[in-house]
Design an enzyme around this catalytic site. Structure first.
Site, short mmCIF file in Angstrom:
data_model
loop_
_atom_site.label_atom_id
_atom_site.label_comp_id
_atom_site.label_asym_id
_atom_site.label_seq_id
_atom_site.Cartn_x
_atom_site.Cartn_y
_atom_site.Cartn_z
N PHE A 52 0.85 -1.19 0.00
CA PHE A 52 0.00 0.00 0.00
C PHE A 52 0.89 1.25 0.00
O PHE A 52 2.00 1.25 0.53
CB PHE A 52 -0.93 -0.02 1.21
CG PHE A 52 -1.91 1.11 1.25
CD1 PHE A 52 -2.85 1.27 0.26
CD2 PHE A 52 -1.88 2.04 2.28
CE1 PHE A 52 -3.76 2.33 0.28
CE2 PHE A 52 -2.77 3.09 2.32
CZ PHE A 52 -3.72 3.23 1.32
N ASP A 88 6.39 -3.39 8.86
CA ASP A 88 5.04 -2.98 8.47
C ASP A 88 4.17 -4.23 8.57
O ASP A 88 4.17 -5.09 7.70
CB ASP A 88 5.05 -2.42 7.05
CG ASP A 88 3.68 -1.87 6.63
OD1 ASP A 88 2.67 -2.31 7.20
OD2 ASP A 88 3.64 -1.02 5.72
N HIS A 94 -0.94 -5.92 7.70
CA HIS A 94 -1.72 -7.10 7.31
C HIS A 94 -1.55 -8.27 8.28
O HIS A 94 -2.12 -9.32 8.04
CB HIS A 94 -1.25 -7.59 5.93
CG HIS A 94 -1.63 -6.72 4.79
ND1 HIS A 94 -1.30 -7.03 3.48
CD2 HIS A 94 -2.31 -5.55 4.73
CE1 HIS A 94 -1.75 -6.09 2.68
NE2 HIS A 94 -2.37 -5.18 3.41
N GLN A 125 -7.64 -0.22 10.17
CA GLN A 125 -8.59 0.25 9.15
C GLN A 125 -9.65 -0.83 8.92
O GLN A 125 -9.49 -1.99 9.30
CB GLN A 125 -7.79 0.59 7.88
CG GLN A 125 -8.61 1.05 6.71
CD GLN A 125 -8.92 -0.09 5.74
OE1 GLN A 125 -8.36 -1.18 5.82
NE2 GLN A 125 -9.85 0.16 4.83
N LYS A 162 -9.01 -4.54 7.89
CA LYS A 162 -7.96 -5.29 8.55
C LYS A 162 -8.50 -6.39 9.45
O LYS A 162 -9.64 -6.36 9.91
CB LYS A 162 -7.06 -4.35 9.35
CG LYS A 162 -6.36 -3.30 8.49
CD LYS A 162 -5.52 -3.92 7.38
CE LYS A 162 -4.67 -2.92 6.64
NZ LYS A 162 -5.44 -1.99 5.79
N ARG A 183 4.14 16.15 24.13
CA ARG A 183 4.18 16.21 25.58
C ARG A 183 5.10 15.14 26.17
O ARG A 183 5.41 14.15 25.51
CB ARG A 183 2.78 16.05 26.17
CG ARG A 183 1.83 17.20 25.83
CD ARG A 183 0.52 17.06 26.59
NE ARG A 183 -0.37 18.20 26.35
CZ ARG A 183 -1.43 18.18 25.54
NH1 ARG A 183 -1.75 17.06 24.88
NH2 ARG A 183 -2.16 19.25 25.39
N TYR A 215 0.83 22.01 29.11
CA TYR A 215 1.18 22.87 27.98
C TYR A 215 2.68 22.99 27.75
O TYR A 215 3.15 23.96 27.16
CB TYR A 215 0.54 24.26 28.16
CG TYR A 215 -0.96 24.22 27.95
CD1 TYR A 215 -1.49 23.90 26.70
CD2 TYR A 215 -1.83 24.49 28.99
CE1 TYR A 215 -2.87 23.85 26.51
CE2 TYR A 215 -3.21 24.44 28.80
CZ TYR A 215 -3.72 24.12 27.56
OH TYR A 215 -5.07 24.07 27.37
N ARG A 231 -3.97 10.79 18.75
CA ARG A 231 -4.55 9.85 19.70
C ARG A 231 -5.84 9.22 19.18
O ARG A 231 -6.57 9.84 18.41
CB ARG A 231 -4.83 10.57 21.03
CG ARG A 231 -3.62 11.24 21.65
CD ARG A 231 -3.96 11.88 22.99
NE ARG A 231 -5.02 12.87 22.88
CZ ARG A 231 -4.83 14.18 22.77
NH1 ARG A 231 -3.60 14.66 22.73
NH2 ARG A 231 -5.85 15.03 22.71
#
Length: 408
Positions: A96, A167, A170, A193, A196, A225, A232, A242
């Site tokens: 992909f 990777d 899959h 996704q 999957k 962070r 902050y 996230r």
């Protein structure tokens, strides 16, 4: 022989294969989060942390960092591994787009190395010829859920001091010599996704055993962070990558199903291999020479049109799909032939002018795309042995038709 379904005849496969698979357990888990009003992350991240810990333990890794998708999980790993603008990353051309596009996104240079014709995974025998003084990492893709030759790849990486980022988009639940894929290199990236084997519609995660990589990736996905700083305080050029509590509870429930589903796919793949081995012109991909567990995100076989009356692959796939087999011909061409590479639409300042993807040629990937590769989708591999037999019957039916037509 029977009339082909594409011509109006009866289908060889009448069953449908739903995906995703869920029941009231998932519905109730999501409803509980909705009713709690605590949907977000990190202010209400109990379920996210719980899933990360469960997934890391499942994979045999120390850490897991969830994020919005599998592309971002690769990006986090590359940045955390210390890649800098202009560095080169070895990738396969049969995968992909995200495997290579994330390299571009961090102003690095994808270097395409051809695939093994027997497995369609990155060919270790071709890697060293592509290594230069600028090479910093290798991204082996466990394509379709089949383990790459990780021993060979790691040996090369160690010899040249390269990072290895798996990777495993899959490869949920798949194994290599008893180890879960994604847990073998410096880091392992997964996608959640919708297609999957483990899904929450969208999402991703990256696993590692390296303390420094974990700290960097955890910061990068949370706007830079650090646990040592205030809300902050931002220590790294990260972003909000996230996932939500809603995704996390879906994934936690889906994870409970994964092992059983993986075993079913693996067993069905082995059985289908045996069935198709007797059909001339159809060759299932090799599973390699070491102990593995294949999770068959895709079941792939090589198609030889000379044994089907010279029927082009696209027409064969159309006939097979009409027979009721959930299938595809896969990628139309290797990644380096995508317009983004051919036209150098990179928006990256560190890729040398000398980089010219119009001159890249990976013959095995070209052949797979144009003539050979046929994919059967993972949800179909959750069927029964009788379903696998119906897939084989559909292929035989098409072959009988094409051979009869060729004689007319």
């Amino acid at each position: 022989m029977g009339q082909l379904a594409i011509q109006g005849g009866p289908k060889s496969v009448t069953k449908t294969f739903p995906w995703p698979i869920y029941d009231e357990t998932e519905v109730q888990a999501v409803a509980n989060i909705v009713r709690s009003g605590q949907w977000g992350n990190p202010d209400c991240a109990d379920e996210v942390a719980r899933f990360e810990q469960a997934f890391a333990a499942y994979c045999g890794s120390k850490y897991a960092v969830s994020c919005v998708n599998g592309s971002v999980s690769l990006r986090l790993a590359l940045i955390a591994c210390g890649l800098r603008p202009g560095d080169e990353v070895i990738v396969p051309p049969y995968t992909f787009i995200a495997t290579a596009s994330v390299v571009l996104e961090i102003n690095c240079v994808p270097v395409f190395v051809d695939i093994d014709p027997d497995t369609y995974n990155l060919d270790p025998a071709r890697i060293e010829a592509a290594i230069t003084e600028k090479t910093r990492a290798i991204i082996p893709v466990h394509f379709a859920g089949l383990a790459c030759d990780m021993d060979a790849i790691l040996t090369i990486a160690q010899r040249h001091n390269l990072r290895v980022i798996e990777d495993a988009a899959h490869a949920h639940g798949a194994e290599y010599k008893g180890r879960k894929l994604g847990s073998i290199g410096d880091a392992g990236s997964f996608s959640f996704q919708s297609s999957k084997n483990l899904t929450s519609g969208e999402g991703g995660i990256v696993i590692t055993n390296d303390d420094a990589l974990y700290e960097a990736m955890n910061s990068l996905r949370n706007v830079g962070r650090s646990p040592s700083g205030q809300w902050y305080d931002h220590f790294n050029p990260g972003c909000n990558y996230r996932i939500t509590q809603l995704q996390a509870v879906l994934l936690s429930e889906q994870l409970k199903r994964l092992d059983e589903q993986t075993i079913t796919r693996n067993e069905n793949g082995l059985y289908l291999n045996g069935l198709l081995a007797d059909i001339e012109g159809v060759t299932p991909l090799s599973r390699g020479e070491v102990a593995i567990r294949h999770c068959y995100h895709l079941y792939i076989f090589k198609y030889d049109k000379t044994k089907f009356g010279q029927l082009p692959k696209k027409d064969f796939v159309a006939m097979l799909s009409a027979e009721g087999v959930p299938c595809s011909g896969g990628y139309p061409h290797p990644l380096y032939k995508q317009p983004v590479f051919q036209q150098k639409n990179f928006m990256c300042y560190a890729i040398p002018d000398s980089v010219d993807y119009t001159q890249v040629n990976c013959p095995e990937a070209e052949r797979a795309c144009a003539d050979e590769a046929v994919w059967v989708f993972q949800h179909a591999m959750l069927g029964t042995r009788e379903d696998m037999e119906s897939f084989a019957r559909a292929i035989r039916k098409i072959q009988l038709y094409t051979r009869a037509s060729a004689r007319v």
